[in-house]
Design an enzyme around this catalytic site. Structure first.
Site, PDB file in Angstrom:
ATOM      1  N   GLY A 115       4.470   5.995  -5.884  1.00  0.00           N
ATOM      2  CA  GLY A 115       4.444   7.095  -4.929  1.00  0.00           C
ATOM      3  C   GLY A 115       3.070   7.615  -4.574  1.00  0.00           C
ATOM      4  CB  CYS A 132      15.438  -6.543  24.501  1.00  0.00           C
ATOM      5  SG  CYS A 132      14.695  -8.055  25.104  1.00  0.00           S
ATOM      6  CE1 TYR A 153       7.916  -0.661  -0.552  1.00  0.00           C
ATOM      7  CE2 TYR A 153       5.825   0.507  -0.496  1.00  0.00           C
ATOM      8  CZ  TYR A 153       6.962   0.119  -1.179  1.00  0.00           C
ATOM      9  OH  TYR A 153       7.142   0.518  -2.477  1.00  0.00           O
TER      10      TYR A 153
HETATM   11  C1  LIG Z   1       9.575   1.787  -4.716  1.00  0.00           C
HETATM   12  C2  LIG Z   1       9.439   2.224  -6.083  1.00  0.00           C
HETATM   13  C3  LIG Z   1       8.174   2.262  -6.674  1.00  0.00           C
HETATM   14  C4  LIG Z   1       6.900   1.978  -5.918  1.00  0.00           C
HETATM   15  O1  LIG Z   1       6.671   2.998  -5.009  1.00  0.00           O
HETATM   16  P1  LIG Z   1       5.286   3.062  -4.190  1.00  0.00           P
HETATM   17  O2  LIG Z   1       5.502   4.237  -3.320  1.00  0.00           O
HETATM   18  O3  LIG Z   1       5.179   1.783  -3.432  1.00  0.00           O
HETATM   19  O4  LIG Z   1       4.201   3.240  -5.169  1.00  0.00           O
HETATM   20  C5  LIG Z   1       8.092   2.607  -8.011  1.00  0.00           C
HETATM   21  N1  LIG Z   1       9.192   2.896  -8.719  1.00  0.00           N
HETATM   22  C6  LIG Z   1      10.436   2.871  -8.178  1.00  0.00           C
HETATM   23  C7  LIG Z   1      11.593   3.208  -9.019  1.00  0.00           C
HETATM   24  C8  LIG Z   1      10.589   2.551  -6.839  1.00  0.00           C
HETATM   25  O5  LIG Z   1      11.810   2.552  -6.302  1.00  0.00           O
END
Ligand SMILES: *Cc1c(COP(=O)(O)O)cnc(C)c1O
Length: 415
Positions: free
Chosen positions: A244, A359, A388
């Site tokens: 995150g 389209c 992503y």
């Molecule tokens: C997607 C995800 C991550 C990675 O998230 P980022 O935002 O790409 O760092 C880590 N842990 C879990 C459980 C996730 O679903």
């Protein structure tokens, strides 16, 4: 990857350009830097859903502490490159077959997301005479409120109302076990012989740009873990604080303040002396910066007073900007060759909307973005496309050819 690498690539192609370029040398350098700056008590895993290409995983093997996966398919992708590297396994929908597969593939830790998942894992492990090491995934009752607030630029954050932050926890979602239910599940886990509780997992938000707020989040997780340790006289080995950590698509020059975050984390660890290891499982923050998505401009036109550039490519290859509803940062790579005996459609010093070839009016990668000059036949390079990008996109909608996918290592193409 420098500009010259991008230009070399363009010059080597005759068909309208449509490609992902990944820079493996940069990826290795970046992850080395990230890992070096984390305090000693921390581990860094890579969440492979951001980009699970074998060459990306190979580049990160031995440079991270392991891989975070969310399906049996992802477990197999990791095991295809290495039989032993540590894997941690999350996800709210793990089937029995996936739990069996995880045990078979010697997954290090399973992140349990519900009581039913806990009971099923125990049942499956016991039938195999195994004990599965687990973390309980917590959906916290709340997360610190400063998360979306304006803080000083030194903290690496500015308020960007158009830049969403996804929340998986601190509110009603399908993820994890709600905080109030954790005591019951700790007690239950202690009675189940097929599982061994090693600690907690909390991944509550995505794409956080605010280093101070992220630190407050981690501190809040420390509070939760320590309170339960005291209450149950437990010693957690591990607190997984998720991923995150954000990437600033709106302003790539003002990234998440990683050094500040690591300094704050060191201070927090020195003050609190937690007994457990702190695990990060980042995807976006590791991989985004190693990828470019290149698309040639195949037409430029004006409709209802607005300029549009049509690209060879679009959201079927690169869904991220549509998904996050943002204008994706890009640069224009000029190309002077013009094969036709008639004039070249172009836009000068004006806002232009970059559209894909699909389209649907939703196929827009940047809206009203100012350009000095953009001509048919020029190429657009979208930055921060390594995470992503390709992997979340609907590749076969409209049956256009897929982009080339090129991996550069110090400028040399790897296959
Ligand atoms: C997607 C995800 C991550 C990675 O998230 P980022 O935002 O790409 O760092 C880590 N842990 C879990 C459980 C996730 O679903």
């Amino acid at each position: 990857m420098n500009l010259q690498h991008l230009r070399n690539y363009l010059e080597s192609r005759t068909e309208p350009v449509c490609a992902y370029l990944y820079d493996l040398a940069h990826l290795r350098q970046r992850v080395d830097m990230l890992r070096r700056s984390l305090p000693l008590q921390c581990k860094l895993f890579y969440a492979i859903k951001a980009n699970n290409d074998a060459l990306i995983l190979q580049a990160l093997l031995n440079r991270t502490d392991g891989f975070e996966v969310a399906s049996l398919g992802e477990i197999q992708r990791v095991r295809a490159i290495d039989g032993d590297v540590p894997i941690v396994f999350g996800g709210p929908g793990k089937t029995d077959a996936e739990l069996e597969g995880a045990l078979e593939q010697r997954v290090m830790l399973i992140h349990v997301e519900s009581e039913h998942q806990l009971r099923r894992l125990d049942w499956i492990a016991r039938r195999r005479n195994l004990v599965a090491d687990i973390l309980l995934r917590v959906n916290p009752a709340h997360v610190p409120p400063c998360m979306d607030a304006q803080v000083s630029p030194e903290a690496g954050c500015r308020k960007r109302p158009q830049q969403a932050t996804l929340r998986m926890g601190g509110q009603a979602t399908q993820f994890g076990i709600e905080e109030a239910q954790i005591p019951t599940l700790i007690e239950l886990a202690q009675t189940l012989p097929g599982v061994r509780l090693k600690g907690l997992h909390i991944h509550a938000i995505s794409n956080n740009l605010n280093a101070q707020a992220h630190l407050a989040l981690v501190e809040h997780y420390f509070d939760l873990a320590e309170a339960w340790q005291r209450r149950y006289r437990l010693v957690f080995e591990c607190l997984n604080v998720g991923g995150g950590i954000g990437v600033n698509y709106a302003d790539p020059h003002v990234p998440f303040h990683w050094e500040g975050f690591c300094a704050g984390l060191s201070a927090l660890i020195a003050a609190r002396r937690p007994g457990f290891q702190i695990v990060f499982e980042c995807g976006r923050f590791i991989a985004a910066d190693c990828g470019y998505y290149l698309a040639e401009v195949t037409d430029v036109k004006t409709n209802h007073g607005k300029h549009f550039a049509i690209l060879r490519g679009g959201s079927h290859h690169f869904r991220l900007p549509v998904s996050w509803r943002h204008n994706h940062p890009f640069m224009v790579l000029a190309r002077d060759a013009w094969p036709y005996p008639f004039s070249r459609p172009a836009v000068h010093d004006a806002p232009v909307t970059l559209c894909g070839e699909l389209c649907t009016p939703k196929d827009i990668l940047a809206r009203d973005a100012h350009v000095e000059r953009l001509r048919t036949g020029d190429c657009v390079a979208f930055l921060l496309a390594g995470a992503y990008g390709w992997h979340i996109s609907h590749h076969d909608f409209l049956s256009h050819p897929h982009p080339e996918r090129v991996y550069l290592d110090n400028g040399m193409e790897r296959v």
